[in-house]
Design a protein around this motif. Structure first.
Motif, mmCIF file in Angstrom:
data_model
loop_
_atom_site.group_PDB
_atom_site.id
_atom_site.type_symbol
_atom_site.label_atom_id
_atom_site.label_comp_id
_atom_site.label_asym_id
_atom_site.label_seq_id
_atom_site.Cartn_x
_atom_site.Cartn_y
_atom_site.Cartn_z
ATOM 1 N N ALA A 19 -2.159 98.027 -35.178
ATOM 2 C CA ALA A 19 -3.545 98.121 -34.715
ATOM 3 C C ALA A 19 -4.330 99.068 -35.619
ATOM 4 O O ALA A 19 -3.764 99.960 -36.251
ATOM 5 C CB ALA A 19 -3.599 98.607 -33.274
ATOM 6 N N VAL A 20 -5.640 98.849 -35.694
ATOM 7 C CA VAL A 20 -6.534 99.733 -36.443
ATOM 8 C C VAL A 20 -7.736 100.067 -35.570
ATOM 9 O O VAL A 20 -8.115 99.291 -34.699
ATOM 10 C CB VAL A 20 -7.020 99.090 -37.767
ATOM 11 C CG1 VAL A 20 -5.871 98.933 -38.740
ATOM 12 C CG2 VAL A 20 -7.708 97.739 -37.515
ATOM 13 N N GLY A 54 -12.602 99.103 -29.491
ATOM 14 C CA GLY A 54 -12.443 100.200 -30.444
ATOM 15 C C GLY A 54 -11.759 99.856 -31.735
ATOM 16 O O GLY A 54 -11.611 100.712 -32.606
ATOM 17 N N GLY A 55 -11.335 98.596 -31.908
ATOM 18 C CA GLY A 55 -10.636 98.263 -33.148
ATOM 19 C C GLY A 55 -10.140 96.837 -33.185
ATOM 20 O O GLY A 55 -10.798 95.917 -32.690
ATOM 21 N N ALA A 56 -8.969 96.643 -33.775
ATOM 22 C CA ALA A 56 -8.399 95.299 -33.911
ATOM 23 C C ALA A 56 -6.883 95.408 -33.962
ATOM 24 O O ALA A 56 -6.327 96.451 -34.320
ATOM 25 C CB ALA A 56 -8.921 94.629 -35.171
ATOM 26 N N VAL A 57 -6.218 94.316 -33.605
ATOM 27 C CA VAL A 57 -4.758 94.255 -33.650
ATOM 28 C C VAL A 57 -4.336 93.001 -34.394
ATOM 29 O O VAL A 57 -5.140 92.099 -34.651
ATOM 30 C CB VAL A 57 -4.138 94.247 -32.228
ATOM 31 C CG1 VAL A 57 -4.493 95.516 -31.486
ATOM 32 C CG2 VAL A 57 -4.597 93.021 -31.437
ATOM 33 N N ARG A 58 -3.062 92.936 -34.734
ATOM 34 C CA ARG A 58 -2.521 91.757 -35.385
ATOM 35 C C ARG A 58 -2.573 90.559 -34.438
ATOM 36 O O ARG A 58 -2.436 90.722 -33.227
ATOM 37 C CB ARG A 58 -1.061 91.980 -35.773
ATOM 38 C CG ARG A 58 -0.792 93.119 -36.727
ATOM 39 C CD ARG A 58 0.701 93.348 -36.816
ATOM 40 N NE ARG A 58 1.022 94.529 -37.587
ATOM 41 C CZ ARG A 58 2.220 95.110 -37.587
ATOM 42 N NH1 ARG A 58 3.171 94.613 -36.825
ATOM 43 N NH2 ARG A 58 2.427 96.176 -38.321
ATOM 44 N N PRO A 59 -2.722 89.360 -34.964
ATOM 45 C CA PRO A 59 -2.627 88.177 -34.091
ATOM 46 C C PRO A 59 -1.251 88.141 -33.428
ATOM 47 O O PRO A 59 -0.234 88.420 -34.062
ATOM 48 C CB PRO A 59 -2.785 87.005 -35.071
ATOM 49 C CG PRO A 59 -3.488 87.578 -36.250
ATOM 50 C CD PRO A 59 -3.010 89.000 -36.358
ATOM 51 N N GLY A 60 -1.234 87.834 -32.138
ATOM 52 C CA GLY A 60 0.027 87.756 -31.427
ATOM 53 C C GLY A 60 0.523 89.070 -30.878
ATOM 54 O O GLY A 60 1.565 89.116 -30.229
ATOM 55 N N SER A 61 -0.201 90.178 -31.107
ATOM 56 C CA SER A 61 0.261 91.469 -30.587
ATOM 57 C C SER A 61 -0.171 91.686 -29.151
ATOM 58 O O SER A 61 0.228 92.655 -28.524
ATOM 59 C CB SER A 61 -0.252 92.616 -31.460
ATOM 60 O OG SER A 61 -1.660 92.653 -31.467
ATOM 61 N N LEU A 62 -0.995 90.812 -28.621
ATOM 62 C CA LEU A 62 -1.401 90.901 -27.223
ATOM 63 C C LEU A 62 -0.488 90.039 -26.365
ATOM 64 O O LEU A 62 0.557 89.572 -26.795
ATOM 65 C CB LEU A 62 -2.856 90.442 -27.074
ATOM 66 C CG LEU A 62 -3.887 91.150 -27.952
ATOM 67 C CD1 LEU A 62 -5.258 90.590 -27.673
ATOM 68 C CD2 LEU A 62 -3.867 92.643 -27.713
ATOM 69 N N SER A 63 -0.902 89.809 -25.137
ATOM 70 C CA SER A 63 -0.230 88.884 -24.250
ATOM 71 C C SER A 63 1.202 89.285 -23.982
ATOM 72 O O SER A 63 1.510 90.409 -23.679
ATOM 73 C CB SER A 63 -0.335 87.471 -24.836
ATOM 74 O OG SER A 63 0.298 86.522 -24.064
ATOM 75 N N SER A 64 2.130 88.313 -24.130
ATOM 76 C CA SER A 64 3.506 88.549 -23.721
ATOM 77 C C SER A 64 4.435 88.801 -24.887
ATOM 78 O O SER A 64 5.649 88.705 -24.747
ATOM 79 C CB SER A 64 4.013 87.328 -22.932
ATOM 80 O OG SER A 64 3.918 86.172 -23.734
ATOM 81 N N VAL A 65 3.909 89.115 -26.072
ATOM 82 C CA VAL A 65 4.763 89.372 -27.233
ATOM 83 C C VAL A 65 5.355 90.768 -27.117
ATOM 84 O O VAL A 65 4.645 91.745 -26.947
ATOM 85 C CB VAL A 65 3.965 89.255 -28.548
ATOM 86 C CG1 VAL A 65 4.847 89.585 -29.741
ATOM 87 C CG2 VAL A 65 3.407 87.847 -28.687
#
Length: 266
Positions: A19-20, A54-65
């Motif tokens: 995340a950034v 406040g920022g951004a995360v890698r694709p797929g870092s949300l949800s149930s991963v």
């Protein structure tokens, strides 16, 4: 710096951390936060990242991963050591402390021997194993007494499910150190594992004070299952100041880790 260069720099940062934050990118790139937000919008439209508060995360870092324990153990080692050192300062001899699973909470293990009369309740298999190893090498009166819940093992090597939740619900701790997949002012403390969320809720309900341990990569990240509102935490221990919006919700304990990627400004 051209827009394409900024975009490449943002994506490069995300290859090295999950995340950034907008504020950190604005400083390192030498542009305004508004410019960074526009860049994040463009990159999100391309599917290159996911925008969060406040920022951004890698694709797929949300949800149930959910990343495995071994994959995360070596990431951000210095930040985790500093967070652990700050957290342990809250302990006193004779306390009962509950500790949830995760690699940040695992960093506490090496610091617990020597706190006289400490009892540890945990659902973390690696933490219990390390404390058992340290107990064998420490004077008996300096080694924590460990109570390990039963349950089903998750990828993060935490024991969860009805057996774990029932065991934890029957015990009482003075303080709980809780790891998190995400910490957000609105979403609160979250995890990608539904069963782990339920077990961690039991930890939160059965402690005198809840203390969340999360490095900067977890701040602003929102995962599938909510454990607790941020307001319920007595403190958030982290390695970079998360902003006034977080400080308004809970006490912040921060031992900053210098950012090796931060460019020097004239």
């Amino acid at each position: 710096m051209l827009a394409a260069e900024r975009h490449a720099a943002i994506l490069d940062r995300l290859t090295r951390q999950p995340a950034v934050r907008v504020s950190g990118l604005a400083v390192s790139l030498g542009v305004s936060e508004m410019t960074v937000r526009r860049d994040i919008d463009i990159l999100e439209a391309r599917g290159a990242l996911v925008r969060v508060h406040g920022g951004a995360v890698r694709p797929g870092s949300l949800s149930s991963v959910e990343a495995g324990f071994d994959a995360n153990r070596t990431r951000g080692g210095e930040a985790k050591r500093r967070i652990a050192a700050a957290a342990v300062s809250l302990l006193a001899p004779g306390m009962t402390v509950s500790i949830t699973g995760g690699t940040t909470t695992y960093a506490l293990a090496a610091l617990l021997p020597g706190i006289e009369g400490l009892t540890v309740i945990t659902n973390s298999l690696p933490l219990a194993d390390e404390l058992h190893r340290l107990r064998s090498a420490s004077p008996r009166d300096a080694a924590p007494q460990v109570l390990l819940s039963g349950g089903q093992l998750t990828p993060s090597k935490a024991l969860v499910g009805p057996l774990a939740t029932g065991t934890i619900a029957s015990l009482r701790a003075d303080l709980c150190f809780m790891g998190a997949h995400g910490v957000d002012t609105d979403a609160g403390i979250t995890t990608p594992n539904l069963a782990e969320a339920e077990t961690n809720q039991a930890f939160a309900r059965t402690c005198g004070q809840l203390v969340v341990l999360a490095d900067a990569s977890k701040i602003g990240v929102v995962s599938l299952a909510r454990v607790s509102p941020l307001d319920d935490a007595a403190a958030l221990v982290t390695d970079r100041p998360p902003g006034d919006d977080y400080a308004a919700r809970t006490r912040i304990l921060c031992d900053p880790v210098p950012d090796p990627h931060l460019e020097e400004r004239p």
